[in-house]
Scaffold this active site. Structure first.
Site, PDB file in Angstrom:
ATOM      1  N   GLY A  41       0.829  -1.210   0.000  1.00  9.35           N
ATOM      2  CA  GLY A  41       0.000   0.000   0.000  1.00  9.35           C
ATOM      3  C   GLY A  41       0.860   1.255   0.000  1.00  9.35           C
ATOM      4  N   GLU A 137      -2.807  -7.088   1.407  1.00 11.50           N
ATOM      5  CA  GLU A 137      -2.063  -7.114   2.674  1.00 11.50           C
ATOM      6  C   GLU A 137      -2.859  -6.477   3.817  1.00 11.50           C
ATOM      7  OE1 GLU A 137       2.624  -7.594   1.465  1.00 11.50           O
ATOM      8  OE2 GLU A 137       1.905  -5.568   1.877  1.00 11.50           O
ATOM      9  N   ASN A 181       0.442 -10.231 -11.400  1.00  9.84           N
ATOM     10  CA  ASN A 181       1.531 -10.839 -12.161  1.00  9.84           C
ATOM     11  C   ASN A 181       1.142 -12.269 -12.527  1.00  9.84           C
ATOM     12  OD1 ASN A 181       2.055 -12.503  -9.948  1.00  9.84           O
ATOM     13  ND2 ASN A 181       3.750 -11.246  -9.205  1.00  9.84           N
ATOM     14  N   LEU A 219       4.325  -8.583 -16.696  1.00 10.62           N
ATOM     15  CA  LEU A 219       5.175  -9.712 -17.094  1.00 10.62           C
ATOM     16  C   LEU A 219       6.659  -9.414 -16.915  1.00 10.62           C
ATOM     17  CD1 LEU A 219       3.193 -10.578 -20.358  1.00 10.62           C
ATOM     18  CD2 LEU A 219       3.134 -11.828 -18.192  1.00 10.62           C
ATOM     19  N   THR A 246      12.130  -5.621  -5.926  1.00 12.50           N
ATOM     20  CA  THR A 246      11.138  -5.407  -4.859  1.00 12.50           C
ATOM     21  C   THR A 246      10.376  -4.093  -5.111  1.00 12.50           C
ATOM     22  OG1 THR A 246      12.768  -6.367  -3.363  1.00 12.50           O
ATOM     23  CG2 THR A 246      10.804  -5.401  -2.348  1.00 12.50           C
ATOM     24  N   ASP A 250       4.404  -2.712  -7.500  1.00 16.16           N
ATOM     25  CA  ASP A 250       3.715  -1.617  -6.794  1.00 16.16           C
ATOM     26  C   ASP A 250       3.923  -0.294  -7.526  1.00 16.16           C
ATOM     27  OD1 ASP A 250       3.047  -3.468  -4.846  1.00 16.16           O
ATOM     28  OD2 ASP A 250       4.869  -3.067  -3.706  1.00 16.16           O
ATOM     29  N   ASN A 274       4.721   1.236 -17.113  1.00 13.68           N
ATOM     30  CA  ASN A 274       5.747   0.260 -17.501  1.00 13.68           C
ATOM     31  C   ASN A 274       7.140   0.904 -17.438  1.00 13.68           C
ATOM     32  OD1 ASN A 274       6.287  -2.341 -18.675  1.00 13.68           O
ATOM     33  ND2 ASN A 274       6.741  -1.269 -20.596  1.00 13.68           N
ATOM     34  N   GLY A 285      15.688  -1.173  -2.774  1.00 14.54           N
ATOM     35  CA  GLY A 285      14.608  -0.777  -1.871  1.00 14.54           C
ATOM     36  C   GLY A 285      13.287  -0.659  -2.597  1.00 14.54           C
ATOM     37  N   SER A 289      12.624   3.625  -4.052  1.00 15.71           N
ATOM     38  CA  SER A 289      13.077   3.514  -5.448  1.00 15.71           C
ATOM     39  C   SER A 289      12.023   3.984  -6.454  1.00 15.71           C
ATOM     40  CB  SER A 289      13.501   2.073  -5.750  1.00 15.71           C
ATOM     41  OG  SER A 289      12.389   1.226  -5.705  1.00 15.71           O
TER      42      SER A 289
HETATM   43  O1  RIB Z   1       5.627  -5.606  -3.117  1.00 21.42           O
HETATM   44  C1  RIB Z   1       6.783  -5.418  -2.330  1.00 21.42           C
HETATM   45  C2  RIB Z   1       6.400  -5.292  -0.893  1.00 21.42           C
HETATM   46  O2  RIB Z   1       5.863  -6.521  -0.450  1.00 21.42           O
HETATM   47  C3  RIB Z   1       7.558  -5.012   0.043  1.00 21.42           C
HETATM   48  O3  RIB Z   1       7.818  -3.641   0.206  1.00 21.42           O
HETATM   49  C4  RIB Z   1       7.159  -5.727   1.327  1.00 21.42           C
HETATM   50  O4  RIB Z   1       6.895  -4.873   2.385  1.00 21.42           O
HETATM   51  C5  RIB Z   1       5.931  -6.549   0.954  1.00 21.42           C
HETATM   52  O5  RIB Z   1       4.778  -5.979   1.395  1.00 21.42           O
END
Ligand code: RIB
Length: 302
Positions: A41, A137, A181, A219, A246, A250, A274, A285, A289
């Site tokens: 989030g 989440e 995904n 993808l 990571t 998001d 994209n 991070g 990032s």
């Molecule tokens: O989508 C990446 C995120 O998934 C990370 O920042 C972690 O906190 C998890 O929630």
């Protein structure tokens, strides 16, 4: 211009980097321990806010040091945290992440995120043209309540069903745009999918989920495939050197929401998101990032 409202998780990501991931039962030596603001989030809210679109995050933090740090960080990124509540007797959401070779494994302990409830999403006032975003989440009944209010106000709803879990039809029926995904698509459709599969296989699986909504399948380096009114729309990936994926999904979700709130057509919004995600993977991070609008526009040459 519309606004973006994200109801979702806020985590501190505790990241260990290593040369390779340990196998089950194995210990490997790591290289560094890093602390990054994250949570799907929060990441999506930061990605949207950094595109210059008014963005509000609805969520919960524990009454602890991570919570204070996360609140300060989010405010500094331009996210409105007025609807983020501090919650006693529970820790802030925490993710334990291992990164090796740009790929990650993540264990998320929800903490305060599990307490986000119907009252939390009842206060913000949404309007036509706004975009409401959520992920898996926080509790699913809270997402349903949030989307029902958003729909009633004439806002567009975007669901990123990550991490994948079964959702009932009543929740999926409140969604205008589903972004997922290939792993999440495989889970929700009971299909075995690999990232090397032909686009038609993803389109076929997405079709079974569509039921009147737009489905976007991210993808990775192959870009994104969207199914709009049953017709596939593809945006090619950008070849970049990834250091940490990571939060890339998001970034895509938040950037797309920002463009739709700004009135951009879907194809342009997909290309923009994209590109934003391709910048995100080149940095370490999650939330830190997320690129700015200027950085995305420079790459797009716009
Ligand atoms: O989508 C990446 C995120 O998934 C990370 O920042 C972690 O906190 C998890 O929630």
């Amino acid at each position: 211009m519309g606004r973006v409202f994200v109801a979702g998780s806020i985590n501190m990501d505790v990241v260990a980097t290593a040369e390779r991931h340990p196998r089950i039962g194995e210990t490997v030596a790591g290289q560094a321990v890093l602390y990054f603001p994250g949570g799907k989030g929060a990441n999506q809210a930061v990605a949207a806010a950094k595109q210059g679109v008014p963005t509000t995050l609805i969520g919960r933090l524990g009454n602890d040091a991570f919570g204070q740090e996360l609140r300060t960080f989010l405010g500094a990124q331009g996210v409105d945290v007025g609807f983020v509540k501090d919650t006693a007797d529970v820790h802030s959401g925490t993710a334990i992440i291992t990164i090796a070779d740009a790929d990650n494994t993540i264990v998320v302990v929800p903490g305060a995120n599990a307490r986000v409830d119907g009252d939390d999403v009842a206060s913000p006032v949404l309007a036509k043209g706004d975009v409401a975003v959520s992920q898996f989440e926080i509790p699913l009944p809270t997402i349903a309540a949030f989307f029902a209010r958003a729909r009633a106000a004439g806002a567009t709803t975007i669901l990123n069903p990550a991490p994948a879990k079964q959702a009932d039809k009543a929740l999926l029926d409140l969604v205008d745009i589903l972004i997922l995904n290939e792993t999440e698509l495989g889970f929700l459709t009971g299909t075995e999918l690999r990232d090397s599969d032909a686009p038609e296989r993803f389109a076929e699986a997405a079709r079974s989920l569509a039921q009147g909504k737009i489905v976007c399948v991210t993808l990775g380096k192959r870009g994104v495939l969207a199914l709009v009114d049953g017709k596939p729309l593809q945006v090619a990936g950008r070849a970049v050197k990834a250091v940490d994926t990571t939060g890339a999904g998001d970034c895509f979700v938040g950037a797309l929401a920002s463009q739709l709130a700004g009135g951009k057509p879907l194809r342009d919004a997909l290309a923009y998101a994209n590109t934003a995600a391709s910048i995100c993977v080149q940095r370490m991070g999650a939330a830190p990032s997320m690129p700015t609008a200027k950085e995305v526009r420079e790459v797009l040459g716009a």
